[in-house]
Design a protein around this motif. Structure first.
Motif, PDB file in Angstrom:
ATOM      1  N   THR A  82      30.792  60.058  33.267  1.00 44.53           N
ATOM      2  CA  THR A  82      31.989  59.281  32.597  1.00 44.53           C
ATOM      3  C   THR A  82      31.264  58.072  32.034  1.00 44.53           C
ATOM      4  N   MET A  83      30.323  57.461  32.533  1.00 41.96           N
ATOM      5  CA  MET A  83      29.595  56.216  32.200  1.00 41.96           C
ATOM      6  C   MET A  83      28.779  56.678  30.877  1.00 41.96           C
ATOM      7  N   GLY A  84      28.206  57.761  31.009  1.00 38.02           N
ATOM      8  CA  GLY A  84      27.323  58.518  30.188  1.00 38.02           C
ATOM      9  C   GLY A  84      28.199  58.957  28.843  1.00 38.02           C
ATOM     10  N   ARG A  85      29.454  59.250  29.027  1.00 36.96           N
ATOM     11  CA  ARG A  85      30.447  59.794  28.027  1.00 36.96           C
ATOM     12  C   ARG A  85      30.733  58.349  27.284  1.00 36.96           C
ATOM     13  N   PHE A  86      31.074  57.362  27.747  1.00 40.20           N
ATOM     14  CA  PHE A  86      31.606  56.122  27.279  1.00 40.20           C
ATOM     15  C   PHE A  86      30.451  55.716  26.220  1.00 40.20           C
ATOM     16  N   GLY A  87      29.007  55.851  26.705  1.00 39.33           N
ATOM     17  CA  GLY A  87      27.975  55.309  25.960  1.00 39.33           C
ATOM     18  C   GLY A  87      27.739  56.150  24.671  1.00 39.33           C
ATOM     19  N   ALA A  88      27.861  57.592  24.791  1.00 36.30           N
ATOM     20  CA  ALA A  88      28.150  58.498  23.566  1.00 36.30           C
ATOM     21  C   ALA A  88      29.165  58.102  22.778  1.00 36.30           C
ATOM     22  N   GLN A  89      30.390  57.711  23.144  1.00 26.40           N
ATOM     23  CA  GLN A  89      31.349  57.221  22.217  1.00 26.40           C
ATOM     24  C   GLN A  89      31.152  55.836  21.644  1.00 26.40           C
ATOM     25  N   THR A  90      30.635  54.927  22.188  1.00 19.28           N
ATOM     26  CA  THR A  90      30.362  53.685  21.727  1.00 19.28           C
ATOM     27  C   THR A  90      29.096  53.508  20.847  1.00 19.28           C
ATOM     28  N   GLY A  91      27.919  54.167  21.400  1.00 19.06           N
ATOM     29  CA  GLY A  91      26.655  54.070  20.856  1.00 19.06           C
ATOM     30  C   GLY A  91      26.039  52.827  21.735  1.00 19.06           C
ATOM     31  N   ALA A  92      26.743  52.209  22.774  1.00 20.62           N
ATOM     32  CA  ALA A  92      25.971  51.238  23.403  1.00 20.62           C
ATOM     33  C   ALA A  92      26.019  51.640  24.944  1.00 20.62           C
ATOM     34  N   PRO A  93      25.010  51.068  25.465  1.00 18.47           N
ATOM     35  CA  PRO A  93      24.796  51.338  26.923  1.00 18.47           C
ATOM     36  C   PRO A  93      25.885  50.460  27.946  1.00 18.47           C
ATOM     37  N   VAL A  94      26.456  51.122  28.888  1.00 18.82           N
ATOM     38  CA  VAL A  94      27.310  50.490  29.906  1.00 18.82           C
ATOM     39  C   VAL A  94      26.406  49.432  30.852  1.00 18.82           C
ATOM     40  N   THR A  95      26.435  48.324  30.566  1.00 18.36           N
ATOM     41  CA  THR A  95      25.446  47.404  31.329  1.00 18.36           C
ATOM     42  C   THR A  95      26.367  46.199  31.950  1.00 18.36           C
ATOM     43  N   LYS A  96      27.619  46.004  31.857  1.00 15.32           N
ATOM     44  CA  LYS A  96      28.317  44.913  32.265  1.00 15.32           C
ATOM     45  C   LYS A  96      29.517  45.321  33.211  1.00 15.32           C
ATOM     46  N   VAL A  97      29.699  46.452  33.664  1.00 18.17           N
ATOM     47  CA  VAL A  97      30.836  47.117  34.574  1.00 18.17           C
ATOM     48  C   VAL A  97      30.373  46.536  35.657  1.00 18.17           C
TER      49      VAL A  97
END
Length: 428
Positions: A228-243
């Protein structure tokens, strides 16, 4: 081994600044929409269509302003021999407009407006009123079509013809303008989540997201979370770093945050905090019960009814810890349920048909979506837009409101004219 000294974290990202999303506050040149060099150019006897992907924030909403401004400039080789040629502009594979290519020029430009509204008739159908009027994923296509006629020879006079390829280009200084839209969405709507990760990806680094998992979460739940985190990054173009990760609601960690829960069943959700998981399981249990009863009814008296193994659920409802905030629970029942869910997560096309407040996944079946629980809203609209939006759900009230406004306007005109006549009579 790597040692990082004097590490300084990046500041939190702002709302809607995902690199893959178009900035809706200003005009966007096509140069910023292109992803690789030469994307705005095509060559050939029949040049391949030039395509641009446009990914928008999923909660864009508009009522009165139904058009998007396009300032397009393009260049092309002149059609040979006066043959007909066209440039066709398509939006999501739907023809918007076509323009003839003049044999006396090699470039052209135009300004246009095109609408994303499905038609006024759909606004009166409650099931068709979308929470936003723009698709999150769009594609602009510019298709240059050249007519081709080649004179043939005869057996006595054989001819060879060398065909010259055409070249077409979209000027990178062309612009498209999505400004003027509001950010407003009616939830629950899992389609916004499955397509764009909304509302969590509103902040691309997930700085306003709380992820809840029990400390001893099994590997299949951890796999679902990472996918799910990887899918978020693919959709926004930014890494998930502040969750923010936690194993329970505590110390006001859920205040002013959207909550994303990963678990195997509703009992796990209940142990993570007061998240009111009953709204999920009532629909899940009802679906399983009706599914089992249907199988039992259709089965022969001596048949053995075996329930499908593996079930997964995604559910969304308003957070009990903040108005307008969301809880999204992703549940995969055991290894089979998690495998089924992760298989869907890794194939974006499988989730585009999901919607409503609860989606249930079962083996060898399309996802089933249900509207469960009360509606709630995120974003903001001016008061006059909210009035219009509320009336769209009630066409009869809209007609009555229109008639009342017409009567008041007519009454005001009548009173004004009557006052002028009386004033003139007094002067005479």
């Amino acid at each position: 081994m790597v040692t990082i000294e004097n590490f300084k974290g990046e500041p939190d990202r702002k709302a809607y600044d995902a690199p893959s999303w178009v900035n809706t506050d200003q005009k966007i040149p096509f140069e910023k929409l292109s992803k690789y060099r030469g994307q705005l150019t095509s060559t050939g006897l029949h040049p391949a269509p030039i395509k641009l992907d446009v990914r928008l924030p999923p909660d864009l909403f508009m009522v009165n302003r139904s058009n998007v401004n396009l300032d397009l400039r393009y260049r092309y080789t002149r059609p040979m021999g006066g043959e007909p040629a066209q440039m066709r502009f398509l939006l999501n594979d739907q023809l918007v407009e076509s323009y003839d290519l003049s044999p006396t020029k090699t470039s052209n430009s135009f300004m246009s407006q095109f609408s994303f509204i499905n038609g006024l008739a759909n606004l009166w159908n409650n099931t068709s009123i979308p929470s936003r009027l723009l698709s999150a994923e769009n594609q602009l296509t510019f298709d240059f079509q050249y007519g081709l006629a080649v004179d043939g020879g005869t057996q006595a006079n054989c001819k060879s013809v060398t065909l010259i390829p055409n070249q077409v280009e979209i000027d990178p200084n062309s612009t498209i303008d999505f400004s003027g839209f509001y950010h407003f969405a009616r939830l629950p709507d899992l389609k916004l989540f499955t397509v764009s990760g909304y509302p969590f990806t509103k902040y691309a680094d997930l700085s306003q997201t709380l992820v809840l998992m029990k400390k001893d979460a099994p590997a299949n739940v951890m796999t679902t979370m990472l996918n799910t985190m990887g899918r978020f990054g693919a959709q926004t173009g930014a890494p998930v770093t502040k969750v923010t990760f936690d194993s329970a609601i505590q110390n006001d960690n859920a205040q002013h945050r959207d909550i994303l829960v990963f678990a195997e069943n509703s009992a796990d959700i209940g142990n993570l905090g007061k998240l009111e998981p009953e709204i999920i399981l009532e629909k899940v249990k009802g679906n399983l019960k009706s599914n089992f009863e249907a199988k039992s009814k259709d089965a022969a008296p001596q048949s053995t009814v075996t329930e499908d193994t593996g079930i997964a659920t995604i559910a969304q409802y308003e957070s009990p810890y903040g108005s307008g905030r969301s809880v999204v629970a992703i549940l995969g029942d055991g290894q089979d349920g998690s495998y089924l869910l992760n298989k869907r997560l890794m194939n974006p096309g499988d989730l585009k048909m999901v919607g409503g407040g609860v989606a249930i996944f079962k083996p060898n079946a399309q996802p089933a979506s249900y509207m469960v629980g009360p509606d709630y809203y995120t974003g903001s609209l001016p008061w006059h837009q909210r009035v219009w939006y509320s009336l769209l759900d009630q066409p009869l009230l809209l007609v009555l409101f229109t008639l009342v406004c017409a009567l008041l306007f007519a009454g005001g005109i009548y009173y004004l004219m009557h006052s002028l006549i009386r004033f003139r009579n007094r002067r005479n």
